[in-house]
Design an enzyme around this catalytic site. Structure first.
Site, PDB file in Angstrom:
ATOM      1  N   ASP A 218       7.528  12.446  -8.610  1.00 28.19           N
ATOM      2  CA  ASP A 218       7.744  12.539 -10.048  1.00 28.19           C
ATOM      3  C   ASP A 218       6.416  12.427 -10.798  1.00 28.19           C
ATOM      4  O   ASP A 218       5.559  11.598 -10.462  1.00 28.19           O
ATOM      5  CB  ASP A 218       8.684  11.403 -10.481  1.00 28.19           C
ATOM      6  CG  ASP A 218       9.053  11.457 -11.938  1.00 28.19           C
ATOM      7  OD1 ASP A 218       9.702  12.434 -12.339  1.00 28.19           O
ATOM      8  OD2 ASP A 218       8.697  10.517 -12.674  1.00 28.19           O
ATOM      9  N   GLU A 289       5.948  17.429  -8.595  1.00 23.71           N
ATOM     10  CA  GLU A 289       6.348  17.808  -9.942  1.00 23.71           C
ATOM     11  C   GLU A 289       5.093  17.712 -10.802  1.00 23.71           C
ATOM     12  O   GLU A 289       4.685  16.617 -11.201  1.00 23.71           O
ATOM     13  CB  GLU A 289       7.429  16.875 -10.507  1.00 23.71           C
ATOM     14  CG  GLU A 289       7.876  17.334 -11.888  1.00 23.71           C
ATOM     15  CD  GLU A 289       8.342  16.216 -12.815  1.00 23.71           C
ATOM     16  OE1 GLU A 289       9.106  16.510 -13.747  1.00 23.71           O
ATOM     17  OE2 GLU A 289       7.926  15.059 -12.617  1.00 23.71           O
TER      18      GLU A 289
END
Length: 564
Positions: A218, A289
């Site tokens: 993330d 990401e």
């Protein structure tokens, strides 16, 4: 391509990630086995057979770790345990074992940019006081102004409002400020701290030792901040996570990065992680990401000694336009190929408006803003679904790895008409309702048309309300219907696997009408008509069509696969 054996599911397919179809599960919205209205790990385990039937190679699970759930689990208070909302570590082990029995790999979601403010590490930092080693684990800074009453700089949170919060010391005096690029309950780690780096290596080991097949990372572009933390005002056209679509002709090196996105120091961290993963058998993977433009920059995350994959947000953000799609496909294959990595393709995830709605929006909608009842340019649902099916049929024929977000295989649109009092995304609250945020793409899935909560939960509970008309999208309604979106996905994934399209190359078909895109790959010609008008259907036997075909014609907003 899923492995053939259950006892050693990773060995038969070296570098499986190069062509894998990976299905994102948002745990709280996938399936609820406990009946409390929130999806859980046992619910996932019960529904894994449906994903094997769909034909995916791996699942990626959004965070299920212990968390106060201020940001749906992306505020972690214990990286090495399961939140009771979702079950237990034993439930995780059972889910992992069942997935491996079915030949499905499991990727976890790691959140290293920030923790919850309830994490013991942050609580220890608050208690330890100024100048302590514990404070150095996070981004504490003295404020500006005569008495430090102003934030250290002008940075704004991704969720809206200031990116700094001032603390009060134990003796009641005003203290320094801490950085939170996201919500105030999510303080950013200080990744210049050796201690922080060592803790996360231990977290990686914990899950790798349990048998997890890798991690989606993330905010992989956000861990390192520029020296001096200079003021920064993002461009008006920037998405909330930093991506700024480039106009043709703009030189990539002239694109200035935010001082909290894409800093060079992140690569040293991922090289260290890669060395650790390479000590484990089974081809464990890291997927980034990273909302960074242009594609030539994002390719830095997947150099041979760093991560294996990076999400292709440039592709996700491309409009339904043949010329734009051809350009981004060419740029993607070139950029990722230049560093020996596969391109990835993605159309939806838990942070963006579902593509069954997004592709039919008629007004600008920046990433992270979401859509709701008062949004300008709301989509025509019929046009949106038609384009979504066509876009998916195009994507699943491309070489590389494809990501599917739960529910898109049912053709789910964005849930637009959520009541204000039901919304839970921090964006909604931090912008005082000016941005709807991401709740609309996170509504629990419909499994059974005539069951309570459409089969998501046996009790009829659902943490976000499901639209009344979603019975038409329920899995049991679509299963076996040759015209359904579910069966389109199943057919596309079966043909993709049988013909090895993920490992193929493509050659563009020229001479097609304006607004029509075509390429040849491994005995298949793929043609996508992005216009609203029908064109002549090229010769060939139809293997797959995203919608009804005319007599010798390819209707608008339709993609077809033809045997050559």
């Amino acid at each position: 391509m899923r492995p053939e054996t259950a006892d050693d599911n990773r060995t038969p397919a070296p570098e499986w990630w190069r062509s894998a179809v990976i299905y994102q599960i948002y745990p709280r919205s996938f399936a609820d086995a406990s009946g409390d209205g929130i999806g859980d790990l046992p619910g996932i385990t019960e529904r894994l057979d449906s994903l094997a039937e769909l034909g995916v190679d791996a699942i990626w699970l959004s965070p299920f770790y212990t968390s106060p759930q201020k940001d749906a689990g992306y505020d972690v208070s214990d990286y090495c345990d399961v939140d009771p909302l979702f079950g237990t570590l034993a439930d995780f082990d059972r889910m992992l074992a069942k997935a491996h029995e079915l030949g499905i790999r499991v990727i976890g979601d790691l959140v290293p940019n920030h923790s919850s403010d309830q994490h013991p590490w942050f609580q220890q930092a608050l208690a330890a006081g100024p100048g302590s080693e514990e404070r150095d684990h996070y981004m504490f800074r003295e404020g500006r102004g005569e008495n430090g009453e102003l934030p250290p700089n002008n940075w704004q949170s991704v969720f809206g409002g200031p990116a700094w919060t001032r603390i009060t010391e134990a003796d009641g005096t005003p203290g320094p400020w801490y950085l939170h690029i996201f919500d105030s309950s999510q303080p950013d780690f200080n990744w210049s701290s050796t201690w922080v780096r060592e803790q996360f290596l231990d977290v990686l080991r914990f899950w790798l030792d349990r048998g997890i097949d890798g991690f989606r990372v993330d905010v992989a572009h956000g861990l390192v901040k520029a020296d001096g933390l200079p003021d920064w005002t993002p461009p008006a056209e920037a998405g909330s996570m930093g991506g700024v679509p480039l106009e043709p002709g703009v030189e990539p090196e002239l694109v200035e990065l935010a001082p909290y996105w894409g800093q060079e120091g992140v690569h040293e961290i991922y090289r260290e992680w890669r060395l650790l993963l390479d000590t484990y058998e089974g081809d464990r993977v890291l997927a980034a990401e990273a909302w960074v433009d242009p594609l030539s920059r994002i390719a830095h995350w997947v150099r041979s000694d760093e991560m294996h994959q990076a999400f292709n947000f440039a592709y996700l953000g491309t409009t339904w336009d043949a010329a734009a799609l051809r350009r981004v496909i060419d740029e993607s294959i070139a950029a990722f190929g230049a560093v020996g990595a596969p391109s990835t393709w993605v159309l939806s995830n838990h942070d963006v408006v579902r593509h069954a709605s997004r592709l039919a929006l008629t007004a600008e909608n920046l990433q992270g803003h979401g859509i709701g009842p008062l949004t300008e340019g709301l989509p025509d649902p019929v046009v949106g679904l038609r384009r979504a099916r066509a876009a998916t049929a195009l994507m699943l024929a491309l070489p590389g790895s494809a990501y599917i977000y739960q529910g898109e295989e049912l053709g789910l649109p964005e849930a637009v008409d959520l009541p204000d009092d039901a919304r839970q995304d921090p964006t909604w609250f931090r912008t005082n309702g000016e941005r709807y945020g991401r709740d609309g793409c996170r509504v629990p899935l419909p499994w059974t048309a005539d069951a309570p909560a459409f089969g998501f939960s046996t009790t009829g509970e659902s943490w976000l309300p499901q639209p009344a008309g979603w019975g038409a999208f329920a899995r049991d309604t679509e299963r076996g219907d040759p015209d359904s979106t579910l069966e389109l996905y199943r057919l596309a994934l079966r043909l993709r696997a049988e013909r090895g399209l993920g490992n193929s190359t493509l050659e563009w078909v020229d001479g097609l009408p304006e607004g029509v895109l075509g390429f040849a790959t491994d005995g298949i010609t793929v043609v996508a008509n992005t216009t609203g008008e029908a064109v002549v259907l090229p010769a060939g036997d139809v293997l797959l069509a995203s919608g009804p075909l005319g007599e010798n014609s390819l209707p608008g907003d339709t993609t077809v696969w033809l045997a050559r």
